[in-house]
Design a protein around this motif. Sequence first.
Motif, PDB file in Angstrom:
ATOM      1  N   GLU A 182       0.828  -1.205   0.000  1.00  0.00           N
ATOM      2  CA  GLU A 182       0.000   0.000   0.000  1.00  0.00           C
ATOM      3  C   GLU A 182       0.865   1.258   0.000  1.00  0.00           C
ATOM      4  OE1 GLU A 182      -4.050   1.134   2.394  1.00  0.00           O
ATOM      5  OE2 GLU A 182      -2.341   0.330   3.465  1.00  0.00           O
ATOM      6  N   GLU A 183       0.476   2.252  -0.792  1.00  0.00           N
ATOM      7  CA  GLU A 183       1.231   3.511  -0.824  1.00  0.00           C
ATOM      8  C   GLU A 183       0.417   4.611  -0.155  1.00  0.00           C
ATOM      9  OE1 GLU A 183       2.606   4.273  -4.995  1.00  0.00           O
ATOM     10  OE2 GLU A 183       2.110   2.141  -5.152  1.00  0.00           O
ATOM     11  N   LEU A 184       1.122   5.542   0.453  1.00  0.00           N
ATOM     12  CA  LEU A 184       0.424   6.629   1.150  1.00  0.00           C
ATOM     13  C   LEU A 184       0.747   7.956   0.493  1.00  0.00           C
ATOM     14  CD1 LEU A 184       1.550   5.564   4.721  1.00  0.00           C
ATOM     15  CD2 LEU A 184      -0.626   5.051   3.653  1.00  0.00           C
ATOM     16  N   ASN A 185      -0.240   8.844   0.482  1.00  0.00           N
ATOM     17  CA  ASN A 185       0.077  10.186  -0.010  1.00  0.00           C
ATOM     18  C   ASN A 185       0.603  11.036   1.151  1.00  0.00           C
ATOM     19  OD1 ASN A 185      -2.129  11.214   1.455  1.00  0.00           O
ATOM     20  ND2 ASN A 185      -3.520  10.862  -0.300  1.00  0.00           N
ATOM     21  N   GLU A 186       1.045  12.240   0.853  1.00  0.00           N
ATOM     22  CA  GLU A 186       1.696  13.070   1.873  1.00  0.00           C
ATOM     23  C   GLU A 186       0.777  13.359   3.062  1.00  0.00           C
ATOM     24  OE1 GLU A 186       4.902  13.648   2.046  1.00  0.00           O
ATOM     25  OE2 GLU A 186       5.051  12.462   0.195  1.00  0.00           O
ATOM     26  N   THR A 187      -0.498  13.611   2.782  1.00  0.00           N
ATOM     27  CA  THR A 187      -1.449  13.903   3.861  1.00  0.00           C
ATOM     28  C   THR A 187      -1.571  12.692   4.785  1.00  0.00           C
ATOM     29  OG1 THR A 187      -2.682  14.840   2.019  1.00  0.00           O
ATOM     30  CG2 THR A 187      -3.688  15.023   4.212  1.00  0.00           C
ATOM     31  N   GLU A 188      -1.698  11.520   4.167  1.00  0.00           N
ATOM     32  CA  GLU A 188      -1.819  10.297   4.980  1.00  0.00           C
ATOM     33  C   GLU A 188      -0.552  10.083   5.807  1.00  0.00           C
ATOM     34  OE1 GLU A 188      -4.647   7.347   2.324  1.00  0.00           O
ATOM     35  OE2 GLU A 188      -2.647   7.831   1.578  1.00  0.00           O
ATOM     36  N   LYS A 189       0.584  10.329   5.193  1.00  0.00           N
ATOM     37  CA  LYS A 189       1.854  10.134   5.909  1.00  0.00           C
ATOM     38  C   LYS A 189       1.907  11.033   7.134  1.00  0.00           C
ATOM     39  CE  LYS A 189       4.982   8.723   2.218  1.00  0.00           C
ATOM     40  NZ  LYS A 189       6.022   9.151   1.308  1.00  0.00           N
ATOM     41  N   ARG A 190       1.505  12.283   6.940  1.00  0.00           N
ATOM     42  CA  ARG A 190       1.559  13.231   8.055  1.00  0.00           C
ATOM     43  C   ARG A 190       0.606  12.796   9.165  1.00  0.00           C
ATOM     44  NH1 ARG A 190       0.026  17.991   5.586  1.00  0.00           N
ATOM     45  NH2 ARG A 190       1.274  17.368   3.797  1.00  0.00           N
ATOM     46  N   SER A 191      -0.587  12.399   8.767  1.00  0.00           N
ATOM     47  CA  SER A 191      -1.566  12.046   9.794  1.00  0.00           C
ATOM     48  C   SER A 191      -1.127  10.778  10.541  1.00  0.00           C
ATOM     49  CB  SER A 191      -2.958  11.935   9.184  1.00  0.00           C
ATOM     50  OG  SER A 191      -3.398  10.615   9.162  1.00  0.00           O
ATOM     51  N   ILE A 192      -0.495   9.850   9.837  1.00  0.00           N
ATOM     52  CA  ILE A 192       0.018   8.644  10.503  1.00  0.00           C
ATOM     53  C   ILE A 192       1.050   9.024  11.548  1.00  0.00           C
ATOM     54  CG2 ILE A 192       1.558   6.667  10.155  1.00  0.00           C
ATOM     55  CD1 ILE A 192       0.078   5.928   7.770  1.00  0.00           C
ATOM     56  N   GLN A 193       1.957   9.914  11.149  1.00  0.00           N
ATOM     57  CA  GLN A 193       3.024  10.279  12.088  1.00  0.00           C
ATOM     58  C   GLN A 193       2.467  10.976  13.321  1.00  0.00           C
ATOM     59  OE1 GLN A 193       5.574  11.792   8.835  1.00  0.00           O
ATOM     60  NE2 GLN A 193       7.245  11.072  10.130  1.00  0.00           N
ATOM     61  N   GLN A 194       1.388  11.745  13.124  1.00  0.00           N
ATOM     62  CA  GLN A 194       0.792  12.435  14.281  1.00  0.00           C
ATOM     63  C   GLN A 194       0.065  11.466  15.206  1.00  0.00           C
ATOM     64  OE1 GLN A 194      -1.466  15.396  12.223  1.00  0.00           O
ATOM     65  NE2 GLN A 194       0.338  16.708  11.932  1.00  0.00           N
ATOM     66  N   ASN A 195      -0.490  10.399  14.614  1.00  0.00           N
ATOM     67  CA  ASN A 195      -1.320   9.506  15.437  1.00  0.00           C
ATOM     68  C   ASN A 195      -0.611   8.242  15.919  1.00  0.00           C
ATOM     69  OD1 ASN A 195      -3.566  11.204  15.227  1.00  0.00           O
ATOM     70  ND2 ASN A 195      -3.949  10.430  13.159  1.00  0.00           N
ATOM     71  N   LYS A 196       0.682   8.176  15.745  1.00  0.00           N
ATOM     72  CA  LYS A 196       1.425   6.988  16.197  1.00  0.00           C
ATOM     73  C   LYS A 196       1.334   6.848  17.710  1.00  0.00           C
ATOM     74  CE  LYS A 196       3.274   4.783  12.797  1.00  0.00           C
ATOM     75  NZ  LYS A 196       2.821   3.428  12.524  1.00  0.00           N
ATOM     76  N   VAL A 197       1.113   5.619  18.161  1.00  0.00           N
ATOM     77  CA  VAL A 197       1.107   5.356  19.597  1.00  0.00           C
ATOM     78  C   VAL A 197       2.482   4.757  19.936  1.00  0.00           C
ATOM     79  CG1 VAL A 197      -0.038   4.116  21.469  1.00  0.00           C
ATOM     80  CG2 VAL A 197      -1.356   4.882  19.468  1.00  0.00           C
TER      81      VAL A 197
END
Length: 574
Positions: free
Chosen positions: A216-231
Amino acid sequence: RQAAFRTDLSVLLDQVGTGKESLSFMKRRIRRLAQQWATAANRLDAKLEQQWRDQKKVLVHVGFLTEESGDVFSPKVLKGGPLGEMVQWADILTALHVLGHNLKISMSVKELQGFLGVPPGRGSCPLTGPLPFDLIYTDYHGLQQMKQHMGLSLKKHKCHIRVIDTFGTEPAYNHEEYATLHGYRTNWGYWNLNARQYMTMFPHTPDNSFMGFVSEELNETEKRSIQQNKVNNMAVVYGKEASMWKLQQGKESFLQILHRYMEVHGTVYYETQRPPEVPAFVKNHGLLPQHELQQLLRKAKLFIGFGFPYEGPAPLEAIANGCIFLQPKFNPPHSSLNHEFFRGKPTSREVFSQHPYAEQYIGRPHVMTVDYNNSVEFDSAIKEIMRTKVEPYLPYEYTCEGMLERVHAYIQHQDFCAPEPPFIPANLSRKGSAGGSRMMGPLFVPLPNTTALGWASNVTAPPAWPPLSSLRLLVSQEGQSCVEACQSAGFICEPAHFRFINNKEALRGLDVQCEVVDSEINHILPAFSVVRQECGLQREPLLFSCAGHSPKYRRLCPCRDFRHGQVALCRDCL
Ligand code: U2F
């Protein structure tokens, strides 16, 4: 006919058929990634700038899913069984469809016979007319079935076949007579194909071609949101089958150590009760559908392997979703000599960690490979992981565009049917060879360009692919294979180039002292012994092997350059 890119997958989905969990799994995957494939097709289309692409007639015969081979995989799809193979076949089918080829899909012997035009029935009935396909993708089961039902005509047509072979087949195992005489015979090998006709799941065996799959590939928005929501203290364990968890009950339970710092999640299949192998502190979600697993990985900081399964897709998915993958180092390495799983597989490859690709091609900070028996090392790895920030990462070769690019290049350029013309090399220039220090480290000989290396003028040779411009001749250390020798110099071994360096001129160009030059059948050749001043050239092209090595011999290695993130292709390969 020219092939045109396709972005609509509905015809493909109809072709895949119904009635089995494996097929439903593959179709769900194809649907889920449809948008990603379409975007990739448009990008590659633009990149290739109207380059002519032949439309090929392609048959895909998925042997392991046929009833005739026992189909042990389908009933386990929802029960924690292997899914890696289905991931790969779904992606191969999609890539071929998207590239615009004329595709037929067979999942039974009956369909196979229908497509090949051989009369139905049990016995072997040779195909009399021409083969109605340019290319046939299958696996070892399918190959066996074709042999049974096409008889001798298989031999005539085998240059059109590609064998999807997860862990790879080394040349010594593939050559029937040689394998039988020298102890390389297994249940799988000995088909006498060109070793590049075997296509692997990871680029681990350069003697074979690297087919791969996608993640699966992520776009920049998804990448940013993933990094913010990492536990930061959330770990997911790699292992959807309870038996994979047994491995962690070694000396000191590293799962206990992990639990000291992190909340541990699992996706282990179970029927009614928690499997006894999974400790009570683990939050087990049960086997998840692929898209739900991706969601879990988006939150988690760590994806941790216990040593099995080897070389599956899941660690790439975890890294693509911003996890760090922690895995055990294997010392001694696992191989067909010492591990049940690899026993009988047609390769001597030594596996130094659970996922060698992740270790070698991705590495830190996304991948950490440690000794799990050393609890201090393990403990500090966990702490480091919790502190480290990483971005989601996916190597280009595992994106849809990367896979399309690679499969496109193979289809247009790899030709195992054209006779290999005798090669008459011009004298290799001595200039630039390492001269006096010739027995010290790797030697490079700048090879003359393609025009200087002439083919015999009376044969019309297909242009070499990969092109000769990518070749770098190098000498291995004693005991070292060409896989390692090329790798340690920042190149990759290219078996297609062996034919250009298997000659006296190459030895002369390297200033190798030979008392005698013999031509023999041995998978370590071309090579030479420094002590005995003996040089050997290869007499059997099927035995050209990147993997071969021998303690007393230094090998002549045909290395080549490669594209960053696309090791299957050299710089001028497209
Ligand atoms: C490998 O096969 P596996 O199926 O064991 O490989 P995994 O890396 O576990 O993942 C296969 C897919 O399973 C999916 C996940 C992966 O794409 O998204 N999955 C899921 O849908 N739900 C879950 O809860 C957990 C995972 C390898 F690929 C095979 O070639 C080998 O035969 C096998 C043994 O070494 O290992």
